[in-house]
Design an enzyme around this catalytic site. Structure first.
Site, PDB file in Angstrom:
ATOM      1  N   VAL A 182       4.080 -12.447   5.634  1.00  0.00           N
ATOM      2  CA  VAL A 182       4.718 -13.569   6.344  1.00  0.00           C
ATOM      3  C   VAL A 182       3.748 -14.721   6.596  1.00  0.00           C
ATOM      4  O   VAL A 182       4.168 -15.805   6.979  1.00  0.00           O
ATOM      5  CB  VAL A 182       5.370 -13.170   7.698  1.00  0.00           C
ATOM      6  CG1 VAL A 182       6.459 -12.142   7.508  1.00  0.00           C
ATOM      7  CG2 VAL A 182       4.327 -12.712   8.713  1.00  0.00           C
ATOM      8  N   LYS A 183       2.457 -14.503   6.374  1.00  0.00           N
ATOM      9  CA  LYS A 183       1.465 -15.553   6.639  1.00  0.00           C
ATOM     10  C   LYS A 183       1.369 -16.508   5.432  1.00  0.00           C
ATOM     11  O   LYS A 183       2.038 -16.299   4.429  1.00  0.00           O
ATOM     12  CB  LYS A 183       0.119 -14.905   6.970  1.00  0.00           C
ATOM     13  CG  LYS A 183       0.194 -13.889   8.139  1.00  0.00           C
ATOM     14  CD  LYS A 183       0.433 -14.554   9.480  1.00  0.00           C
ATOM     15  CE  LYS A 183       0.949 -13.635  10.568  1.00  0.00           C
ATOM     16  NZ  LYS A 183       0.083 -12.612  11.058  1.00  0.00           N
ATOM     17  N   HIS A 184       0.502 -17.523   5.530  1.00  0.00           N
ATOM     18  CA  HIS A 184       0.438 -18.559   4.481  1.00  0.00           C
ATOM     19  C   HIS A 184       0.122 -17.992   3.102  1.00  0.00           C
ATOM     20  O   HIS A 184       0.715 -18.371   2.110  1.00  0.00           O
ATOM     21  CB  HIS A 184      -0.643 -19.592   4.803  1.00  0.00           C
ATOM     22  CG  HIS A 184      -0.428 -20.319   6.078  1.00  0.00           C
ATOM     23  ND1 HIS A 184      -0.574 -19.730   7.308  1.00  0.00           N
ATOM     24  CD2 HIS A 184      -0.089 -21.602   6.313  1.00  0.00           C
ATOM     25  CE1 HIS A 184      -0.337 -20.628   8.231  1.00  0.00           C
ATOM     26  NE2 HIS A 184      -0.035 -21.767   7.664  1.00  0.00           N
TER      27      HIS A 184
END
Ligand code: PLP
Length: 338
Positions: free
Chosen positions: A201-203
């Site tokens: 879900v992170k960059h």
């Protein structure tokens, strides 16, 4: 007579037409062919873990952030744990953490036997500021974990000044803010230690993975041992030295990242500036749309922050909207009939 503009100006909740009919997921990874190829290349090589890709990914991360050292680790949570280990948090030590964050920002203190002390955040930005920290300082305060909530870097000038005055270590939980900057300086060098996560879900993602950056060589060395059972050399170093000898000097964990993950991290990292730029573009259109909607307010972004936008957070006025937070979440979730 239907007027399109009026319909557009009305929330779906109040009878307007919905902007989307399918569900907008909370987060989703972006994987392309170069990512696939870099992982496959490792699968065909001699080293699946503790190999050359680990140092290569760490070097690439220092180049991107400008930090002197980067230590890869199995998750953002493990990164926070390693940071607490590096600065020797233990029983009787207090670490100030913000109320608005993910559970791991406080859990890491407890892993080491320390006590998390919760401080309020600025309601306009949801960031921990020096004035919030000051209220919770005690003679036992050994560190402060500042969370760059949603991707906006905290007031690091203020926090660093306070850290110097009261002699505590400043840790940045930058899991939301990779690719962000503060007064033109990259996130990753703003605090004594900065932690990152590469969860999908992170960059950028390595499936699971994390990183700690620091300018302190001793801490970096301590964290490299910590992620490898507390042992003084790893398998590859011993093979290079032609020696079987090693010592276990501290109680550590198996918190290593594999070469497959690091290879994915390297190819993902190359795309980071473009991914952040796209997130900022989308957030600009959100800013505009939400500024025209009654009952919905975006968070304040300070001019000195280059916001990395892991999240776009809005505050709602429940009485003005006529529904509560739970209903907003339910209405924006998957639609059964869509
Ligand atoms: C994601 C996240 C973590 C934990 O990272 P994992 O890689 O999921 O362990 C810690 N702190 C914050 C603020 C996060 O968003």
């Amino acid at each position: 007579m239907t007027n399109a503009r009026v319909t557009h100006g009305k929330l779906a909740l109040h009878g307007g037409s919905p902007i989307r009919t399918d569900n907008l997921p909370y987060g989703r990874q972006k994987i392309d062919e170069t990512d696939v190829e870099s992982v496959v290349e490792v699968l065909r090589s001699d080293w699946l873990t503790t190999g050359p890709m680990v140092a290569a990914f760490e070097d690439a991360f220092t180049a991107v952030t400008g930090a002197k050292h980067a230590v890869s680790i199995s998750s953002g949570t493990a990164a926070l744990h390693a940071a607490m280990f590096a600065i020797e948090i233990g029983e009787g030590d207090e670490v100030i953490v913000p109320t608005m964050t993910f559970a791991a920002s406080a859990n890491c203190v407890v892993y080491q036997g320390g006590t998390p002390v919760f401080a309020d955040v600025d309601p306009e930005t949801l960031l921990l500021g020096p004035e919030d920290v000051e209220k919770k300082l005690s003679p036992r305060t050994k560190a402060v974990i500042a969370v760059d909530y949603a991707g906006q870097p905290c007031d690091y000038d203020g926090l660093r000044a306070l850290a110097k005055k009261h002699n505590f270590t400043l840790v940045a939980d930058a899991c939301h803010a990779v690719g962000g900057a503060y007064r033109g300086t990259q996130v990753g060098t703003m605090a004594d230690l900065s932690t990152f996560s590469f969860h999908p879900v992170k960059h950028i993602t390595t499936a699971e993975g994390g990183m700690i950056t620091t300018d302190n060589a001793d801490w970096a060395e301590r964290m490299k041992q910590f992620r490898n059972h507390g042992i003084t050399s790893d398998h590859r170093q011993r093979e290079k030295q032609g020696s079987w000898f090693y010592e276990m000097t501290e109680l550590g964990y198996n918190y290593r990242m594999s070469d497959m993950q690091c290879a994915l991290g390297m190819s993902q990292l190359a795309k980071l500036p473009g991914l952040v730029a796209r997130r900022r573009e989308i957030s600009q259109s959100y800013d505009k749309i939400f500024s025209e909607l009654p009952g919905v307010r975006s968070l304040v972004v300070r001019p000195e922050a280059y916001h990395a936008y892991h999240l776009y957070v809005v505050r709602i006025d429940e009485s003005e909207l006529g529904i509560d937070r739970g209903q907003v979440i339910r209405l924006s979730g998957p639609r059964a009939s869509a």
